[in-house]
Structures are given as C-alpha cells and as structure tokens.
Design an enzyme around this catalytic site. Structure first.
Site, PDB file in Angstrom:
ATOM      1  CG  ASN A   1     -15.845  25.311 -33.240  1.00  0.00           C
ATOM      2  OD1 ASN A   1     -15.644  26.486 -32.890  1.00  0.00           O
ATOM      3  ND2 ASN A   1     -15.367  24.822 -34.358  1.00  0.00           N
TER       4      ASN A   1
ATOM      5  NE  ARG B   1     -11.165  25.485 -33.732  1.00  0.00           N
ATOM      6  CZ  ARG B   1     -11.233  25.416 -35.041  1.00  0.00           C
ATOM      7  NH1 ARG B   1     -12.311  24.940 -35.625  1.00  0.00           N
ATOM      8  NH2 ARG B   1     -10.230  25.816 -35.785  1.00  0.00           N
TER       9      ARG B   1
ATOM     10  CG  HIS C   1      -6.121  25.566 -39.321  1.00  0.00           C
ATOM     11  ND1 HIS C   1      -5.611  26.175 -40.455  1.00  0.00           N
ATOM     12  CD2 HIS C   1      -7.449  25.847 -39.339  1.00  0.00           C
ATOM     13  CE1 HIS C   1      -6.572  26.772 -41.117  1.00  0.00           C
ATOM     14  NE2 HIS C   1      -7.711  26.608 -40.451  1.00  0.00           N
TER      15      HIS C   1
ATOM     16  NE  ARG D   1      -9.729  33.450 -43.153  1.00  0.00           N
ATOM     17  CZ  ARG D   1      -9.503  32.391 -42.392  1.00  0.00           C
ATOM     18  NH1 ARG D   1      -8.296  32.140 -41.928  1.00  0.00           N
ATOM     19  NH2 ARG D   1     -10.484  31.578 -42.072  1.00  0.00           N
TER      20      ARG D   1
ATOM     21  CD  GLU E   1      -9.853  21.256 -36.439  1.00  0.00           C
ATOM     22  OE1 GLU E   1      -9.522  22.378 -36.069  1.00  0.00           O
ATOM     23  OE2 GLU E   1     -10.522  21.051 -37.468  1.00  0.00           O
TER      24      GLU E   1
END
Ligand code: AMP
Length: 400
Positions: free
Chosen positions: A7, A93, A182, A242, A385
């Site tokens: 990642n 990823r 996601h 955010r 993940e």
C-alpha cells in the site's frame, strides 16, 4: 503461494507478506519518510525472529524502500523466506480505478495506462500507487503484480445512486459521478457478514467503515448498491479531518469572505474539518472521548454530529434497500469504539435494531453485538483489506 501486499503512499509504504496456504501473515511493516530521512519498520510474525523498529534506512525513492522490504524478508537471521523466489506475486492497493475497473487486474501496460488516466480523479494517491508498482517492477522484474482498486466494489451501483444532479454532460464527458472508496474493506466485511448470517439467498447489509476516513455502503445480495463517498473521499459522513457532505454554497461564501484560493479552501475541507474542525481538539476519537468526558462541549458536539450522521445514513440505506438484515461496524472506530457504536444505534429500535450492551462492550475480531431477538443483526467484523488484496492477487496470478 506467498503474496506481498503493498500500500504505497507518496512518502510511505505499508507492506505485508501473506502465506496463502493457510492465509497467515508472515511479516508486516512500514517504510516512512521516503524521499526524506527514511525510517524502516519490520515485524516478522514467525517465532524467534526479531523486529526492526523505525530504524534509519536511506530511501530516496520507493525503489529503495521496496529493496529494504525485500532485504528484511530474505534476511538469513530474521527473514521469513529463504529467497525472493518464494514470493510468488505482488498485490497493490490502488485508490482510483475510475469507470475502467470493476475488479482487480493484472498490472500490464494497459493497466498502468488506465491507472494513469485516473490520476485527475485521485491526484494524491494514484501517482503514489504507481510509484509502488514501478518500484516493484525494478526490484522484482518479471514478478506478477496485481492492482486492487478501492473503487471497484462500488461499480455495481445503479445510475440513480451514482449520478449527481448536475448537467449530465459532466458525467458523459468528464466522468463526474459517485465512485466510492474503502471498497476492498466493504467487500471483505460484507462478504464475511453474509457468511455469518448463514449465506442466505438474499441479504441486505449496511457496512459502516468508521476510522480516520469513514464511509458506509449498502449491499444487496453481496453487491454494493450505494455508498457515502463520492467522486473523491471527501463526501459522506464527517471524518477525522474531512468535512463529509456540505452545501457547496459554503465554498463560495468562505472563499469570497476570506479571500481563500481553491487550494486553501480544499485544504480546510480535507485537513482542518470533520471532528477535528468541530472540536478544535483532535481528529482521534480516543482524544475526543477523553475531552468530552471532561466536559469539553465541542468535543461532545463533534461526537454527536458524527454519530448522528452515521445513524441518518443507516436509516437512508435501510430505506434505499427496502429493509436491512444486518449492520456491520469495522475499521478503527467501528471495531474499537463501543460507545460510538451504542450511540449510533440509539433510536434505531424502530427498524428492529437492539444492541446487547454486554456483547457490545466485549472485544473480538468478529462478534455479534445485537440481542438474540434483534430483527437486524449487528456485527463487529475486523476488516482485512490486505487479505482481500492477497486473495485477488493469488487468483489472478494462478490463472496466468
Ligand atoms: P483507522 O483509520 O481505521 O486506523 O482508525 C483510526 C481511528 O480509530 C482513530 O480515530 C482512533 O481514535 C480510533 N480508535 C482506535 N481505537 C479506539 C478505541 N479503543 N476507541 C475509540 N476509537 C478508537
């Protein structure tokens, strides 16, 4: 088969080596401050091997970072494989797959070109993901590599869910639509949830991925039909820093009033908003809970706002799907924040959600936290993940 999962961010790179024979993690770690003063961390999960904790390693580019990972993995003393030949493939990823990718794909020239084409949609992440791919190509020439997209799982959404109510030509000509993120996490936990429900023929599941970044998805029979993030990961529920969904008018108003340019404005919405922005305390939910318990009203308001918006989206998705069989909580806050889960579920009794406070207070990677008679089952499922990326990589590499 052993799969290296990467990642890559712009100045960091997380990695895991997974033995797919029994899906066990052999080693994991992190390269930080790539291009700066390089820090390398390596954690072998094999008996008798020593870890390396944030030591200085020169990593001017991602290629040296990958080389440091490989050196650690094959190190005679503390490595977990004898040689690079034991690593069969690499899974990456990748943030944004645009409209082009509905599933994971083998990294070849066409795939790289398509990821590059999506850079305008994922300007921060896609170039970094490409640097990770490029570094692996340099350090492990000929090794199969697979790209797994954060957006891919959401590509089953119907047009009514992904279309924005702006002139249609922006969708046709500029690819402006809801993509969602996601996706690998939502795919993992929604599939696990269906298994835990006993693999019914039909299922309606709401997944709440609540971490630093947060998003919800609505999944019917294992397929995503809606999600809260949008063209980018700024939309949906409020997050650590955010803003989540806001009225676009705010942007024009604040830019006009304070003379911000668009870069400053976007920085405020991405880095200074969310629960940090409301509380002025922290983006970290543990800090917020501590501050709120000491009477900090803005920290409490930030938590209330977050819980309220997640609860509202759960209600919206139950309405969108015409019902709900299960709700799943995952990621840092979803897996660990028992109070947050309880507050989110408050007031959802009308739709058949009954939390069991004792079960909710327990800790486990996977457990049910609703009462036996709750019509809607509520689960905590630790996301994975990396395992999902490794599974896709294995399937594609085996088919070569
Ligand atoms: P993630 O982005 O999935 O790593 O999640 C990070 C978030 O999880 C941070 O806001 C943490 O404060 C939150 N988190 C981690 N552990 C806990 C905990 N025990 N209680 C509440 N929040 C937690």
């Amino acid at each position: 088969m052993k799969i290296l999962v990467i990642n890559a961010g712009s100045s960091s790179l997380k990695y895991q080596l997974i033995d797919m024979e029994n899906e066990t993690l052999l080693a994991k770690g992190l390269c930080e401050r790539i291009g700066l003063d390089g820090k390398f961390t390596y954690k072998p999960l094999v008996e008798g091997k020593s870890k390396i904790d944030a030591v200085d390693v020169a990593m001017p580019t991602h290629a040296e970072a990958i080389q440091a990972v490989l050196n650690a993995l094959i190190d005679p003393a503390n490595g977990v494989v004898a040689s690079m030949d034991e690593i069969d493939a690499v899974g990456h990823r990748v943030l944004h797959g645009g409209k082009a990718f509905t599933k994971s794909c083998l990294v070849d020239d066409a795939c790289i070109a398509a990821i590059k084409k999506c850079i305008p949609l994922g300007p921060l992440h896609n170039p970094a993901n490409l640097m990770g791919i490029d570094a692996c190509t340099k350090c492990m020439p000929g090794k199969p590599q697979v790209a797994v997209f954060d957006t891919a799982f959401h590509m089953t959404m119907p047009p009514k869910a992904y279309t924005y109510a702006i002139p249609y030509e922006y969708y046709e000509n500029d690819d402006v639509r809801r993509y969602g993120f996601h996706g690998t996490s939502h795919r993992y936990v929604s599939a696990r949830c269906v298994e835990l429900l006993g693999n019914p023929e039909h299922s309606k599941v709401i997944c709440c991925h609540l971490g630093n970044g947060s998003s919800l998805s609505a999944c019917v029979d294992g397929q995503c039909v809606d999600t809260t993030m949008g063209l980018g990961p700024l939309a949906g529920v409020p997050m650590g820093t955010r803003c989540g969904d806001i009225d676009g008018t705010i942007i024009e108003y604040l830019m006009g009033k304070h003379g911000y340019d668009i870069k400053e404005m976007m920085n405020i919405l991405n880095k200074k908003s969310g629960v940090l922005g409301i509380s002025g305390v922290s983006s970290d939910f543990r800090d917020l809970e501590a501050a709120a318990s000491q009477g900090n009203e803005r920290a409490q308001l930030a938590l209330d706002k977050f819980n309220y918006e997640v609860r509202k989206d759960i209600g919206a998705y139950a309405a969108a799907m015409g019902g709900c069989d299960a709700i799943v909580f995952t990621a840092g806050v979803g897996e660990n924040g028992a109070d947050t889960r309880a507050h989110i579920c408050e007031g959802l009794e009308y739709m058949g959600v009954k939390l069991d406070p004792a079960k909710n207070a327990q800790r486990a990677d996977e457990h049910i936290i609703s009462t036996d008679d709750s019509k809607v089952k509520v689960f905590v499922i630790a996301t994975n993940e990396e395992l999902m990326i490794a599974r896709d990589t294995k399937a594609i590499a085996e088919a070569l």
